[in-house]
Motif scaffolding. Sequence first.
Motif, mmCIF file in Angstrom:
data_model
loop_
_atom_site.group_PDB
_atom_site.id
_atom_site.type_symbol
_atom_site.label_atom_id
_atom_site.label_comp_id
_atom_site.label_asym_id
_atom_site.label_seq_id
_atom_site.Cartn_x
_atom_site.Cartn_y
_atom_site.Cartn_z
ATOM 1 N N SER A 364 0.846 -1.203 0.000
ATOM 2 C CA SER A 364 0.000 0.000 0.000
ATOM 3 C C SER A 364 0.880 1.253 0.000
ATOM 4 C CB SER A 364 -1.006 -0.005 1.154
ATOM 5 O OG SER A 364 -0.334 0.073 2.372
ATOM 6 N N PHE A 365 2.026 1.186 0.687
ATOM 7 C CA PHE A 365 2.966 2.314 0.627
ATOM 8 C C PHE A 365 3.433 2.547 -0.814
ATOM 9 C CE2 PHE A 365 7.438 3.407 0.076
ATOM 10 C CZ PHE A 365 7.424 4.719 0.537
ATOM 11 N N ALA A 366 3.833 1.446 -1.479
ATOM 12 C CA ALA A 366 4.373 1.548 -2.840
ATOM 13 C C ALA A 366 3.335 2.144 -3.789
ATOM 14 C CB ALA A 366 4.810 0.163 -3.330
ATOM 15 N N ARG A 367 2.100 1.674 -3.678
ATOM 16 C CA ARG A 367 1.031 2.185 -4.544
ATOM 17 C C ARG A 367 0.812 3.672 -4.309
ATOM 18 N NH1 ARG A 367 -1.712 -2.340 -3.742
ATOM 19 N NH2 ARG A 367 -2.748 -1.462 -1.926
ATOM 20 N N GLY A 368 0.689 4.041 -3.022
ATOM 21 C CA GLY A 368 0.442 5.444 -2.666
ATOM 22 C C GLY A 368 1.583 6.339 -3.133
ATOM 23 N N PHE A 369 2.817 5.885 -2.912
ATOM 24 C CA PHE A 369 3.981 6.688 -3.279
ATOM 25 C C PHE A 369 4.020 6.911 -4.792
ATOM 26 C CE2 PHE A 369 8.254 7.413 -4.705
ATOM 27 C CZ PHE A 369 8.762 8.307 -3.775
ATOM 28 N N LEU A 370 3.876 5.822 -5.549
ATOM 29 C CA LEU A 370 4.002 5.934 -7.010
ATOM 30 C C LEU A 370 2.826 6.709 -7.616
ATOM 31 C CD1 LEU A 370 5.516 2.502 -8.088
ATOM 32 C CD2 LEU A 370 6.648 4.736 -8.008
ATOM 33 N N ASP A 371 1.616 6.536 -7.054
ATOM 34 C CA ASP A 371 0.456 7.285 -7.566
ATOM 35 C C ASP A 371 0.704 8.788 -7.460
ATOM 36 O OD1 ASP A 371 -0.857 5.039 -8.249
ATOM 37 O OD2 ASP A 371 -2.339 5.080 -6.617
ATOM 38 N N THR A 372 1.143 9.227 -6.273
ATOM 39 C CA THR A 372 1.377 10.663 -6.065
ATOM 40 C C THR A 372 2.543 11.145 -6.924
ATOM 41 O OG1 THR A 372 0.822 10.187 -3.770
ATOM 42 C CG2 THR A 372 1.637 12.387 -4.248
ATOM 43 N N TYR A 373 3.615 10.342 -6.958
ATOM 44 C CA TYR A 373 4.836 10.704 -7.675
ATOM 45 C C TYR A 373 4.542 10.823 -9.184
ATOM 46 C CZ TYR A 373 9.891 10.749 -8.577
ATOM 47 O OH TYR A 373 11.156 11.089 -8.958
ATOM 48 N N ASN A 374 3.851 9.823 -9.730
ATOM 49 C CA ASN A 374 3.574 9.825 -11.169
ATOM 50 C C ASN A 374 2.549 10.878 -11.555
ATOM 51 O OD1 ASN A 374 5.400 7.768 -11.569
ATOM 52 N ND2 ASN A 374 3.880 6.150 -11.333
ATOM 53 N N ALA A 375 1.549 11.108 -10.683
ATOM 54 C CA ALA A 375 0.539 12.139 -10.985
ATOM 55 C C ALA A 375 1.222 13.501 -11.077
ATOM 56 C CB ALA A 375 -0.531 12.160 -9.898
ATOM 57 N N GLY A 376 2.183 13.738 -10.151
ATOM 58 C CA GLY A 376 2.924 15.000 -10.159
ATOM 59 C C GLY A 376 3.758 15.143 -11.409
ATOM 60 N N MET A 377 4.349 14.032 -11.875
ATOM 61 C CA MET A 377 5.169 14.065 -13.090
ATOM 62 C C MET A 377 4.327 14.483 -14.281
ATOM 63 S SD MET A 377 8.282 12.806 -12.360
ATOM 64 C CE MET A 377 9.034 11.644 -13.484
ATOM 65 N N GLU A 378 3.118 13.930 -14.351
ATOM 66 C CA GLU A 378 2.255 14.266 -15.485
ATOM 67 C C GLU A 378 1.833 15.728 -15.448
ATOM 68 O OE1 GLU A 378 -0.602 11.149 -14.964
ATOM 69 O OE2 GLU A 378 0.981 9.723 -15.472
ATOM 70 N N ALA A 379 1.562 16.219 -14.213
ATOM 71 C CA ALA A 379 1.133 17.605 -14.067
ATOM 72 C C ALA A 379 2.228 18.573 -14.538
ATOM 73 C CB ALA A 379 0.782 17.877 -12.610
ATOM 74 N N GLN A 380 3.498 18.112 -14.447
ATOM 75 C CA GLN A 380 4.625 18.974 -14.829
ATOM 76 C C GLN A 380 4.742 19.130 -16.348
ATOM 77 O OE1 GLN A 380 7.548 20.055 -12.955
ATOM 78 N NE2 GLN A 380 6.204 19.908 -11.189
#
Length: 381
Positions: A364-380
């Motif tokens: 659940s940590f891995a999912r949460g971390f990557l979801d936030t990290y990747n969403a931010g990458m796309e927003a950039q």
Amino acid sequence: MIESIFQEMHRDPSCSARTGLLSLPHGNVQTPAFMPVGTNATVKAVEPRDLESMGFSLILANTYHLFLRPGPEVISKAGGLHGFSGWQKNFLTDSGGFQIFSLPQFRKILDEGVRFKSHIDGSSHILTPENVVDIQTAFNSDIQMALDICAPWGESENKAYRATMLTYDWAKRAKTQWLSQRESGYQGYLFGIVQGNFFRELRKMSVEQIASLDLPGIAIGGLSIGEPKEAYIEYLNFTAALLPSDKPRYLMGIGTPDYIIEAVRNGIDIFDCVYPTRTARNGLLFTSKGQITIKKAMYKKDFEPIDPDCSCRVCKTYTRAYLHHLFRNNEILYSMLASQHNLHFMADFASKIRQAIQADSFESFARGFLDTYNAGMEAQE
Ligand SMILES: [Zn+2]
């Protein structure tokens, strides 16, 4: 009988992720651990005391570069890498093989070892399994790596087979040399490297060969060398599952959060990459919401820290606008601050991974971390 240097502390029930303790001559290392890369016995633009305050206790240095300049004699006279560089925690040194194989026009592989020409002055040298152990012993490395052959992505099965067999032969010779250095008082440990390229039979054979040597630790080599991500995951899954669980497992040369999460999920304990420091110098800064490209005009008047969630000294003291300004002007301080922040981010990431495993919540940590990290990458973008 070689003493055990690894103790598994806790395994997450949902996968093979585990925490552990690695006992080395210059102190213990909590795993999973990320190792910063200090090619020339320096993690570029970062002082040892800062690495230590970030919580690092194991860094990597490159045998190829240090062998050519300043040479093992200078380092040995200085009291090994620790005396030479001022870093008093552990050093892992690679075997030099990977650098030589990335200079294909300059080298020739023989049964005896690998002959190559220096990229600095064209002088000729030979690295053998034996002298690579001697060089790393002169460095007083806490972990040294056996000389291996990393066949490239796309290699034929025949050539990959030959490289795997030679890697085994060289690991045996390295072990003999290492044991004789141990008898002369050397305290460091030797790890063998599993190769086998992208052939399951060869990977399996290589694990059996290297594991049979019963060395203090095992590394997986020949992954993340330019193959597609699916091949990385497939061969990581396949290889890691075959490794003995009582040894520390090192996956060489990975450093992006998604690759690290995949490695930890498969029970990898230590990993290294130049990625956090190299990207820092090139203007990419890590945040919990993805990377930011600091040179973009949008940061010119952004008076927030690099990452509001980061507790590093850089984020407490400086703004994105200031980092943007330093980068645009090629100021040396930019590289120092950016490297420090990105490394702090990696140390913090590894610490969060360890906490999640201890709490049985790695997935659940891995999912949460990557979801936030990747969403931010796309927003950039
Ligand atoms: Zn920070």
